[in-house]
Design an enzyme around this catalytic site. Structure first.
Site, short mmCIF file in Angstrom:
data_model
loop_
_atom_site.label_atom_id
_atom_site.label_comp_id
_atom_site.label_asym_id
_atom_site.label_seq_id
_atom_site.Cartn_x
_atom_site.Cartn_y
_atom_site.Cartn_z
N GLU A 1 -6.89 -0.93 -10.39
CA GLU A 1 -6.02 -0.54 -9.51
C GLU A 1 -4.51 -0.42 -10.42
O GLU A 1 -4.15 -1.40 -10.88
CB GLU A 1 -5.60 -1.33 -8.42
CG GLU A 1 -6.78 -1.20 -7.49
CD GLU A 1 -6.55 -1.54 -5.84
OE1 GLU A 1 -5.35 -2.24 -5.78
OE2 GLU A 1 -7.22 -1.41 -4.91
N TYR B 1 0.70 -1.11 0.09
CA TYR B 1 0.01 0.03 0.07
C TYR B 1 0.99 1.34 0.17
O TYR B 1 0.70 2.10 0.71
CB TYR B 1 -0.68 -0.01 1.35
CG TYR B 1 -2.09 0.72 1.15
CD1 TYR B 1 -2.94 0.74 -0.01
CD2 TYR B 1 -2.53 1.43 2.44
CE1 TYR B 1 -4.19 1.33 0.12
CE2 TYR B 1 -3.68 2.35 2.24
CZ TYR B 1 -4.49 2.35 1.41
OH TYR B 1 -5.72 2.91 1.13
N HIS C 1 -2.81 7.72 -2.76
CA HIS C 1 -3.88 6.39 -2.63
C HIS C 1 -4.56 6.60 -1.41
O HIS C 1 -5.68 6.41 -1.28
CB HIS C 1 -3.54 5.46 -3.75
CG HIS C 1 -4.47 4.22 -3.56
ND1 HIS C 1 -5.84 4.52 -4.05
CD2 HIS C 1 -4.66 3.16 -2.80
CE1 HIS C 1 -6.42 3.37 -3.86
NE2 HIS C 1 -5.76 2.51 -3.11
#
Length: 436
Positions: free
Chosen positions: A204, A134, A139
């Site tokens: 994504e 991540y 984002h």
């Protein structure tokens, strides 16, 4: 340390005519993949212009160390080649570059060239494990604001490279349809969950990082040695079922909303090929904490980021039927990563976890700071509240059946030629019907 050598010479020309000026696969790139011509067996190859060079076939034409590496690729996966480590990959690159730029080698090597449009491409490696990070801070902030407007980032984000264990068995090559997943959702105002097809299917924008040489269980990878374990990069689209995810992710995190399909591009651009495009990691704001000592290396901070640009395109079923061009949704960059690739390797292994050859590490969605650089529909439509208007009059909040997402990526630097990653493409297929 960034490494630039004769294989990055922008003036170099290949006797493979289509490579000269090719936007993705000039001779300065030489990405690795797995292909099969016609009905023949899969084996390792290198993309060069509009052709694929059969590595096993040219092994006898290469110096011994490069030839030995090429023979490792003459197999149904590239795992053995990647496991040989960066020195073997570098020797192969050097040998292939000399072969493909030497006019005297053309007669012997040309029979090992195949037109890419007459070959089938395959997943380049056997993937034992898949971890999705991540690492895209914009984002993380954008998504966090949708759920926690006053506190988008949780306290651990700037200390810990966040990740989760993905599903390796459902990673598929670019070009294979994504079947809309079924699952449980909890619509607003409902008292009990519903079961059925996902209604908030999303793409994504990510990059895939391939593990080359692994580490033994219980033996972490020091950050100064992380580069020894990196094989290269591809494009990754880690599809998300946002409505399923919203219901199931607490308290343990992503499960069925992420395990149904992940698409990856077929070519591995090696870390040596990316040498000229390494740049300094963007400086953190002064208010942010410094990385803990095991995650900090001064050379990594100076050379650990990559100047790679990614673009996401959408084509609806109507656009395809009408022959309309792809519509670009966004453009992002790997400089959006809050953590470097080396930091991801080191943190992943710091508890003693053993990474293995062919393991896939996803960067996480790499959105930028602007609306034009948001890497998912969740962000682009503000959680589905603001539809995207397409040139033909259609609109989208999330993906519909028949929609196709195409992601491309390339690296550029002043004084060097552009190299690319090809494309990662997939179309959404209807959900299977279930009898309950």
């Amino acid at each position: 340390m960034a490494r630039v050598d004769f294989t990055h010479d922008p003036a170099a020309r290949s006797w493979v005519e289509s490579a000269n000026g090719h936007s993705d696969f000039p001779v300065q790139n030489l990405p690795l993949g797995l292909f099969s011509p016609s009905s023949e067996r899969p084996r390792g190859g290198v993309a060069i212009g509009t052709k694929i060079l059969d590595l096993g076939a040219v092994a006898p034409l290469l110096p011994q160390d490069a030839g030995d590496a090429a023979r490792l690729a003459d197999s149904s996966t590239l795992n053995n080649l990647l496991a040989a480590g960066k020195d073997a990959l570098r020797a192969l690159r050097h040998g292939l570059f000399r072969l493909l730029t030497d006019p005297a080698a053309e007669k012997s090597a040309r029979p090992a060239l195949y037109p890419v449009d007459q070959c089938k491409l395959h997943l380049p490696v056997h993937i034992g494990d898949y971890t999705d990070f991540y690492a895209g801070i914009h984002h993380a902030v954008n998504v966090g604001k949708l759920f926690r407007p006053d506190n988008p980032l949780l306290p651990n984000y700037k200390y810990v490279p966040i990740g989760y264990h993905g599903r390796a068995s459902s990673v598929r090559l670019s070009g294979e349809d994504v079947v809309r997943p079924n699952g449980q959702t909890m619509p607003p105002g409902a008292e009990t969950p519903l079961f059925g097809p996902c209604k908030r299917l999303d793409h994504e924008l990510e990059m895939a990082i391939w593990v080359g040489r692994g580490n033994a269980l219980g033996h972490p990878i020091p950050i100064k040695q992380a580069a020894d374990h990196m094989a290269g990069l591809s494009i990754l689209n880690d599809w998300s079922a946002r409505d399923i995810q919203a219901w199931e992710y607490q308290p343990l995190g992503p499960f069925l909303a992420k395990s149904f399909h992940s698409s990856v591009s077929p070519w591995i651009v090696t870390m040596d090929a990316l040498g000229p495009y390494r740049i300094a990691q963007p400086a953190r704001p002064e208010s942010d904490p410094a990385p803990l000592p095991y995650l900090f290396d001064s050379d990594d901070q100076q050379n650990g980021a990559l100047n790679v640009t990614m673009e996401v395109y959408l084509s609806t079923a109507r656009m395809q039927a009408d022959g309309q061009p792809l519509h670009r949704l966004s453009q992002g960059s790997m400089t959006a990563m809050y953590w470097t690739v080396a930091q991801l390797f080191t943190h992943h292994s710091v508890n003693g976890c053993n990474l293995s050859t062919g393991d896939l590490l996803g960067t996480g969605t790499l959105s930028g700071a602007t609306d034009e650089s948001k890497g998912s529909l969740l962000e682009l439509t503000r959680g589905g509240k603001v539809p995207i208007r397409l040139p033909n009059g259609e609109s989208r909040t999330f993906l519909e059946d028949g929609d196709e997402i195409v992601i491309t990526a390339f690296a550029e630097a002043s004084g060097f030629v552009r190299i690319g990653f090809g494309e990662c493409r997939a179309r959404i297929a209807p959900s299977p019907q279930w009898e309950l």
